[in-house]
Write a protein that holds these residues in place. Structure first.
Motif, PDB file in Angstrom:
ATOM      1  N   PRO A 173       0.701  -1.069   0.065  1.00 15.67           N
ATOM      2  CA  PRO A 173      -0.065  -0.071   0.042  1.00 15.67           C
ATOM      3  C   PRO A 173       0.761   1.330   0.100  1.00 15.67           C
ATOM      4  O   PRO A 173       2.035   1.203   0.506  1.00 15.67           O
ATOM      5  CB  PRO A 173      -0.887   0.037   1.340  1.00 15.67           C
ATOM      6  CG  PRO A 173      -0.878  -1.474   1.596  1.00 15.67           C
ATOM      7  CD  PRO A 173       0.590  -1.976   1.132  1.00 15.67           C
ATOM      8  N   SER A 174       0.427   2.311  -0.675  1.00 14.75           N
ATOM      9  CA  SER A 174       1.089   3.714  -0.886  1.00 14.75           C
ATOM     10  C   SER A 174       0.374   4.733  -0.653  1.00 14.75           C
ATOM     11  O   SER A 174      -0.849   4.721  -0.801  1.00 14.75           O
ATOM     12  CB  SER A 174       1.645   3.576  -2.152  1.00 14.75           C
ATOM     13  OG  SER A 174       0.961   3.553  -3.173  1.00 14.75           O
ATOM     14  N   ARG A 175       0.714   5.923  -0.193  1.00 18.33           N
ATOM     15  CA  ARG A 175       0.170   7.278  -0.015  1.00 18.33           C
ATOM     16  C   ARG A 175       0.499   7.934  -1.093  1.00 18.33           C
ATOM     17  O   ARG A 175       1.165   8.734  -1.272  1.00 18.33           O
ATOM     18  CB  ARG A 175       0.548   8.002   1.155  1.00 18.33           C
ATOM     19  CG  ARG A 175      -0.303   8.964   1.846  1.00 18.33           C
ATOM     20  CD  ARG A 175       0.182   9.720   2.747  1.00 18.33           C
ATOM     21  NE  ARG A 175       0.832   8.805   3.751  1.00 18.33           N
ATOM     22  CZ  ARG A 175       1.305   9.334   4.958  1.00 18.33           C
ATOM     23  NH1 ARG A 175       1.268  10.257   5.283  1.00 18.33           N
ATOM     24  NH2 ARG A 175       1.808   8.470   5.520  1.00 18.33           N
ATOM     25  N   LEU A 176      -0.653   8.305  -2.050  1.00 16.71           N
ATOM     26  CA  LEU A 176      -0.374   9.037  -3.419  1.00 16.71           C
ATOM     27  C   LEU A 176      -1.418   9.982  -3.152  1.00 16.71           C
ATOM     28  O   LEU A 176      -0.940  11.222  -3.827  1.00 16.71           O
ATOM     29  CB  LEU A 176      -0.761   8.121  -4.268  1.00 16.71           C
ATOM     30  CG  LEU A 176      -0.156   6.619  -4.812  1.00 16.71           C
ATOM     31  CD1 LEU A 176      -0.420   6.061  -6.054  1.00 16.71           C
ATOM     32  CD2 LEU A 176       1.550   6.762  -4.770  1.00 16.71           C
ATOM     33  N   ASP A 177      -2.355  10.179  -2.526  1.00 18.24           N
ATOM     34  CA  ASP A 177      -3.368  10.876  -2.723  1.00 18.24           C
ATOM     35  C   ASP A 177      -3.179  11.985  -1.362  1.00 18.24           C
ATOM     36  O   ASP A 177      -3.195  11.526  -0.329  1.00 18.24           O
ATOM     37  CB  ASP A 177      -4.761  10.657  -2.641  1.00 18.24           C
ATOM     38  CG  ASP A 177      -5.033   9.311  -3.781  1.00 18.24           C
ATOM     39  OD1 ASP A 177      -5.395   9.957  -4.847  1.00 18.24           O
ATOM     40  OD2 ASP A 177      -4.829   8.402  -3.346  1.00 18.24           O
ATOM     41  N   LEU A 178      -3.164  13.406  -1.758  1.00 16.95           N
ATOM     42  CA  LEU A 178      -2.896  14.303  -0.598  1.00 16.95           C
ATOM     43  C   LEU A 178      -3.944  15.304  -0.670  1.00 16.95           C
ATOM     44  O   LEU A 178      -4.547  15.595  -1.542  1.00 16.95           O
ATOM     45  CB  LEU A 178      -1.558  15.010  -0.893  1.00 16.95           C
ATOM     46  CG  LEU A 178      -0.271  13.887  -1.166  1.00 16.95           C
ATOM     47  CD1 LEU A 178       1.028  14.901  -1.474  1.00 16.95           C
ATOM     48  CD2 LEU A 178      -0.004  12.953   0.082  1.00 16.95           C
ATOM     49  N   ILE A 179      -3.955  15.970   0.677  1.00 19.89           N
ATOM     50  CA  ILE A 179      -4.858  17.058   0.898  1.00 19.89           C
ATOM     51  C   ILE A 179      -3.779  18.380   1.301  1.00 19.89           C
ATOM     52  O   ILE A 179      -3.357  18.264   2.428  1.00 19.89           O
ATOM     53  CB  ILE A 179      -5.924  17.149   1.684  1.00 19.89           C
ATOM     54  CG1 ILE A 179      -6.985  16.074   0.983  1.00 19.89           C
ATOM     55  CG2 ILE A 179      -6.615  18.262   2.140  1.00 19.89           C
ATOM     56  CD1 ILE A 179      -8.279  15.389   1.958  1.00 19.89           C
ATOM     57  N   ILE A 180      -3.640  19.377   0.624  1.00 23.26           N
ATOM     58  CA  ILE A 180      -2.876  20.541   1.009  1.00 23.26           C
ATOM     59  C   ILE A 180      -3.593  21.710   1.257  1.00 23.26           C
ATOM     60  O   ILE A 180      -4.258  22.040   0.371  1.00 23.26           O
ATOM     61  CB  ILE A 180      -1.662  20.658  -0.016  1.00 23.26           C
ATOM     62  CG1 ILE A 180      -1.086  19.393  -0.203  1.00 23.26           C
ATOM     63  CG2 ILE A 180      -0.569  21.724   0.470  1.00 23.26           C
ATOM     64  CD1 ILE A 180      -0.079  19.306  -1.474  1.00 23.26           C
ATOM     65  N   THR A 181      -3.592  22.437   2.397  1.00 21.82           N
ATOM     66  CA  THR A 181      -4.317  23.760   2.636  1.00 21.82           C
ATOM     67  C   THR A 181      -3.255  24.884   3.146  1.00 21.82           C
ATOM     68  O   THR A 181      -2.168  24.491   3.475  1.00 21.82           O
ATOM     69  CB  THR A 181      -5.226  23.530   3.453  1.00 21.82           C
ATOM     70  OG1 THR A 181      -4.768  23.268   5.083  1.00 21.82           O
ATOM     71  CG2 THR A 181      -6.093  22.356   3.556  1.00 21.82           C
TER      72      THR A 181
END
Length: 313
Positions: free
Chosen positions: A220-228
Motif C-alpha cells: 500500500p502507498s500514499r499517493l493522494d494528498l490534501i494540502i491547505t
C-alpha cells in the motif's frame, strides 16, 4: 506530563517533594542570574529514553518518550526571558542566538515533536503569520523557524495577564504534526503566576498515518494528498470504500470555516429584490420624459448617466 517555566530554583528539589514520589523530574536552573529556569515532570510509568539540556544560557529541556509500540516523541520545554536590565545587550543577543540554534537543531533532526513554553514573542500575529518587528528580531527568527520546518503553532488566546498591562500571547505550543492536538484548555494560573495554565490533549489514534492506495499484493502507498494554506481548517477526514473498480480509496473532507474563518455578512443588508421589479411601471416612467430635449446640451456618457440617475431617483 507537565512542563513548567520560570521555576526560579537554585538547586535540586528536596526528596519526595513532587507528587509524593509519583513523578520523575528534570530541572534546568538559570545560572548567575535570578529567576528563570524550566522543569519537566513525568509519571513514573512513562518511559523516558533520553534527556537533553540547553547549553550556555539556553533555558530548555528536551525529553524523548517511548510508547508501548516503541515509537518515540520529543517533548521540549523552553523559556525565553524578556530583555531586562539584568541582561547586557550582547549577552541577551547571544542567548537568543543560542536558543535559535538549539530549537532549529531539534526541528531539523525531525521526528514527532511537541514544543511548549514561554517564547516571549508577542510581536507575532499568528492569525496572519506576520511580525511587527524587524528582520533581525527574535519574533522574525521564531516565525521563520516554524514556517521553514512546517511546524504548527496551536495557541489562539492571550496567555499572560498582569494588572493594567495589555494581555499578550507569550506561551506557545508548537508541533511537527499538523493535526495531533485534539483539545486545548486554558485554565486558572497556578499560585501567584500571571500566566494561565494550558492543558493539552493529544489524540494519536485519530490522526495516525494511513495509506490511500491498495492494489492486489502490492505494498500500500500514499499517493493522494490534501494540502491547505490554513493549518487547522480541516475539521474531519474520512477514508471510505473506493468507487467502482478504482484501487484508490475515497477521501471525504470536512472544513470548519465557521470555527476558523471570519465572515463578512454585511453584503446581506439592503439588497434589492430584483425578481419583484415592476418593469412595466419603469418603462412607463421613462417614456414620459423628453430625452432628446434633456440630452440636447450634454455630450459625454458620464454626464448623460448622471442625468438619468438623477431623474430615476
Amino acid at each position: 506530563m507537565m512542563g513548567i517555566v520560570e521555576t526560579k530554583l537554585k538547586g535540586p528539589l528536596p526528596p519526595n517533594s513532587v507528587g509524593h514520589d509519583a513523578y520523575n523530574y528534570w530541572i534546568r536552573n538559570r545560572e548567575k542570574k535570578q529567576g528563570g529556569g524550566v522543569m519537566f515532570l513525568t509519571k513514573k510509568d512513562i518511559n523516558v529514553k533520553g534527556v537533553i539540556y540547553g547549553k550556555n544560557t539556553v533555558e530548555m529541556i528536551m525529553i524523548e518518550v517511548e510508547d508501548r509500540d516503541k515509537k518515540s516523541r520529543k517533548f521540549v520545554i523552553n523559556y525565553v526571558p524578556p530583555k531586562t536590565a539584568s541582561w547586557e545587550e550582547s549577552e541577551y543577543k547571544s542567548m537568543l542566538e543560542d536558543t535559535k540554534i538549539a530549537l532549529t537543531k531539534i526541528m531539523e533532526d525531525g521526528g514527532r515533536i511537541v514544543m511548549m513554553g514561554d517564547f516571549n514573542c508577542k510581536e507575532i500575529c499568528w492569525e496572519e503569520m506576520t511580525v511587527k518587528s524587524g528582520d533581525d528580531s527574535w519574533g522574525n527568527a521564531l516565525l521563520e523557524m516554524i514556517t521553514d520546518h512546517s511546524m504548527t503553532q496551536w495557541i489562539q488566546e492571550n496567555t499572560r495577564y498582569r494588572n493594567e498591562e495589555e494581555p499578550s500571547r507569550l506561551d506557545l505550543i508548537i508541533t511537527s504534526e499538523p493535526r495531533i492536538v485534539d483539545k486545548i484548555e486554558y485554565k486558572t494560573p497556578i499560585g501567584k503566576s500571571d500566566q494561565i495554565l494550558i492543558e493539552l490533549e493529544l489524540n494519536e489514534e485519530k490522526y495516525m498515518k494511513r495509506n490511500e492506495q491498495y492494489r492486489n499484493e502490492e505494498e500500500p502507498s500514499r499517493l493522494d494528498l490534501i494540502i491547505t494554506s490554513e493549518p487547522r481548517i480541516v475539521d474531519k477526514i474520512e477514508y471510505k470504500t473506493p468507487i467502482g473498480k478504482s484501487d484508490h480509496i475515497l477521501i471525504e473532507l470536512e472544513l470548519n470555516e465557521e470555527k476558523y474563518m471570519k465572515r463578512n455578512e454585511q453584503y446581506r443588508k439592503g439588497r434589492m429584490m430584483y425578481e419583484k421589479t415592476n418593469f412595466d411601471k419603469i418603462r412607463e416612467f421613462f417614456q414620459q420624459e423628453n430625452w432628446e430635449e434633456i440630452y440636447k446640451e450634454e455630450t459625454s456618457v458620464e454626464e448623460k448617466w448622471n442625468i438619468l440617475t438623477k431623474i430615476y431617483k
